[in-house]
Design a protein around this motif. Structure first.
Motif, PDB file in Angstrom:
ATOM      1  N   UNK A  60      19.198  66.669  32.381  1.00 21.24           N
ATOM      2  CA  UNK A  60      19.133  67.580  33.532  1.00 21.24           C
ATOM      3  C   UNK A  60      18.086  68.648  33.247  1.00 21.24           C
ATOM      4  N   UNK A  61      16.911  68.516  33.846  1.00 26.37           N
ATOM      5  CA  UNK A  61      15.855  69.500  33.629  1.00 26.37           C
ATOM      6  C   UNK A  61      15.473  69.662  32.178  1.00 26.37           C
ATOM      7  N   UNK A  62      15.624  68.613  31.403  1.00 29.48           N
ATOM      8  CA  UNK A  62      15.492  68.724  29.954  1.00 29.48           C
ATOM      9  C   UNK A  62      14.040  68.889  29.524  1.00 29.48           C
ATOM     10  N   UNK A  63      13.836  69.732  28.542  1.00 27.38           N
ATOM     11  CA  UNK A  63      12.510  69.894  27.953  1.00 27.38           C
ATOM     12  C   UNK A  63      12.305  68.843  26.869  1.00 27.38           C
ATOM     13  N   UNK A  64      11.046  68.630  26.489  1.00 29.80           N
ATOM     14  CA  UNK A  64      10.754  67.722  25.386  1.00 29.80           C
ATOM     15  C   UNK A  64      11.350  68.225  24.079  1.00 29.80           C
ATOM     16  N   UNK A  65      11.416  69.538  23.926  1.00 32.52           N
ATOM     17  CA  UNK A  65      12.016  70.102  22.723  1.00 32.52           C
ATOM     18  C   UNK A  65      13.518  69.835  22.680  1.00 32.52           C
ATOM     19  N   UNK A  66      14.200  69.925  23.824  1.00 26.12           N
ATOM     20  CA  UNK A  66      15.630  69.606  23.846  1.00 26.12           C
ATOM     21  C   UNK A  66      15.869  68.147  23.483  1.00 26.12           C
ATOM     22  N   UNK A 113       9.129  79.219  26.145  1.00 31.16           N
ATOM     23  CA  UNK A 113      10.441  79.282  25.496  1.00 31.16           C
ATOM     24  C   UNK A 113      10.853  77.995  24.775  1.00 31.16           C
ATOM     25  N   UNK A 114      10.178  76.886  25.033  1.00 28.83           N
ATOM     26  CA  UNK A 114      10.608  75.607  24.457  1.00 28.83           C
ATOM     27  C   UNK A 114       9.541  74.984  23.549  1.00 28.83           C
ATOM     28  N   UNK A 115       8.557  75.778  23.156  1.00 32.35           N
ATOM     29  CA  UNK A 115       7.554  75.297  22.204  1.00 32.35           C
ATOM     30  C   UNK A 115       6.966  73.964  22.658  1.00 32.35           C
ATOM     31  N   UNK A 116       6.598  73.930  23.924  1.00 30.88           N
ATOM     32  CA  UNK A 116       6.221  72.680  24.574  1.00 30.88           C
ATOM     33  C   UNK A 116       5.058  71.938  23.914  1.00 30.88           C
TER      34      UNK A 116
END
Length: 289
Positions: A60-66, A113-116
């Motif tokens: 759900x709306x997940x970042x690559x870092x997650x 915020x997610x160090x993309x």
């Protein structure tokens, strides 16, 4: 499992232009969230034809870092599908000809915020460690239709400043991500919306026609519906094969095996034409490969 098998059988039965545009079978992996979704990859499989296989991991709306950290919101809900394969296991297998990486939006938040850039590079390097010749793609998406800065403005401005610059260039120059191609889906969406609003696509009258309707009857501001997913499948087809999608089928199934709402055949032709104009005319940056 029955629905997934049915989709593959439909791909085998597409004897129109999809078979005329033959190409080597591919295996593709999608990593991302609901702007990938289940339906678009399933539609792409039908367009790609015999021998094509894919797997995915969503959130759900997940970042690559997650995804990298294994802390993916909505993991269980989004991956209850036969197409699911854990991302680390999938990339470590070296089985995929292409890996398509999708970052969360708001993209500025992902970068801040997610160090993309680091996460993008981590996934690219992991894929290449198992298979050096794998093709890596960054899926350019879009922000909500009601973005206060303007939907078209964001798509036009963000391509160079965020997708190519703050994300891709940083991943390549700072973290050694290597060569990567952009799938310019946001650019195609904007170009098709311009044609819709000019009255050039029979059966479509507004940009909202490409997007879902929420259960309460209100328009979804970001998630594609059947027509949007069909358009995005065409974009992926063109990017992955380097071939025009003109003449491909327009009557397809969703991931669950149910019939997707098809575009008017005349609208489908315009969609295919615009996809090829944009994708063939886009020079994906190569800043560190």
């Amino acid at each position: 499992m029955r629905h997934f098998a049915l989709i593959l059988l439909i791909a085998l039965s597409l004897t129109t232009a999809a078979q005329a545009q033959t190409h080597a079978p591919m295996q593709v992996y999608h990593l991302g969230h609901s702007l990938v979704g289940r339906d678009m990859p399933a539609m792409l499989a039908q367009l790609m034809g015999p021998g094509y296989r894919y797997n995915l991991q969503l959130g759900w709306g997940a970042s690559l870092d997650q995804h990298w950290r294994g802390d993916v919101p909505g993991f269980a809900e989004e991956n209850g599908t036969p197409a699911f394969r854990p991302a680390g296991e999938a990339l470590d297998s070296g089985a995929y000809d292409a890996v398509i990486l999708t970052e969360m939006v708001e993209l500025r938040d992902a970068i801040r915020h997610h160090d993309s850039p680091r996460a993008l590079a981590d996934w690219a390097r992991r894929a290449r460690a198992a298979r050096p010749d794998v093709r890596i793609y960054l899926y350019e998406t879009w922000h909500p239709l009601d973005d206060p800065e303007g939907w078209e403005t964001r798509i036009a401005r963000d391509l160079s400043s965020l997708w190519e610059g703050a994300l891709l260039q940083a991943a390549q120059t700072r973290y050694g991500a290597g060569a990567m191609q952009v799938i310019p889906a946001g650019q195609v969406m904007a170009a098709v919306v311009a044609r819709i609003e000019a009255g050039d696509l029979p059966g479509l009258t507004a940009r909202a026609d490409l997007f879902r309707i929420n259960p309460d009857g209100t328009p979804d501001q970001i998630h594609p519906g059947d027509l949007g997913n069909y358009l995005l499948a065409l974009v992926h087809y063109a990017a992955l094969t380097g071939r025009s999608p003109e003449g491909l089928p327009h009557v397809l199934l969703r991931a669950d095996g149910s019939p997707a709402t098809p575009p008017d055949p005349r609208a489908a032709r315009v969609m295919q034409e615009v996809v090829w104009q944009v994708v063939s005319g886009y020079a994906s940056p190569d800043m560190g490969g």
